[in-house]
Design an enzyme around this catalytic site. Sequence first.
Site, PDB file in Angstrom:
ATOM      1  N   ASP A  11      -4.599  -1.674   4.526  1.00  0.00           N
ATOM      2  CA  ASP A  11      -5.616  -2.618   4.061  1.00  0.00           C
ATOM      3  C   ASP A  11      -6.008  -3.453   5.280  1.00  0.00           C
ATOM      4  OD1 ASP A  11      -7.234  -4.223   2.314  1.00  0.00           O
ATOM      5  OD2 ASP A  11      -5.640  -5.729   2.335  1.00  0.00           O
ATOM      6  N   GLU A  70      -8.656   1.581   3.418  1.00  0.00           N
ATOM      7  CA  GLU A  70      -9.776   1.022   2.660  1.00  0.00           C
ATOM      8  C   GLU A  70     -11.017   1.031   3.549  1.00  0.00           C
ATOM      9  OE1 GLU A  70     -10.599  -3.386   1.302  1.00  0.00           O
ATOM     10  OE2 GLU A  70      -9.093  -2.475  -0.008  1.00  0.00           O
ATOM     11  N   ASP A 142      -1.911  -8.536   0.591  1.00  0.00           N
ATOM     12  CA  ASP A 142      -2.409  -7.531   1.532  1.00  0.00           C
ATOM     13  C   ASP A 142      -1.515  -6.292   1.553  1.00  0.00           C
ATOM     14  OD1 ASP A 142      -4.747  -8.954   2.793  1.00  0.00           O
ATOM     15  OD2 ASP A 142      -3.162 -10.414   3.160  1.00  0.00           O
TER      16      ASP A 142
END
Length: 173
Positions: A11, A70, A142
């Site tokens: 991420d 992502e 996160d």
Amino acid sequence: MSDKLRILGIDPGSRLTGFGVLDFEADNPTYVACGTVQSTEGEFPDRLKRIFESVSQIVSEYRPDAVAIESVFVHRNAGSALKLGHARSAALCATFELDVEVFEYAPREIKQAVVGNGSATKDQVQHMVVSLLRLDGAPSADAADALATALCHGHQRRLNARLSGKSTGAGTQ
């Protein structure tokens, strides 16, 4: 061919980059590790270097078979999107030494895969990651997002394999 696959989920963030490592055997994910790379000190190039070096160390330690990250999403301003893109690139470049496949997922796609709702909140993603992986405690937001990215890829590859009738060993999508 083994049906076991180690996935590194990332991420990306210009100040906090989450990572999560899962082993998948068939449809069953097993938690390996997760955490957050903090790159809050120094000028922006120094922060990118920190992301690159930290992700390189994670890759060297955990030796993933695949990387799921992502994708960049539209921010309120172009400057934020550019910084996120640079951080994402620093993390991705750190994985190239292993020569593994990289898979990108939109934030809505990850939330849909893990929570069942593409508009889920960070708290909902965190809750589902804890539940799905049977964790004793909640990882940071996160790190949970990175684990969710790895979960998304693990389940997506199995679905794609079933639809195409192919094996899902470490070398296939």
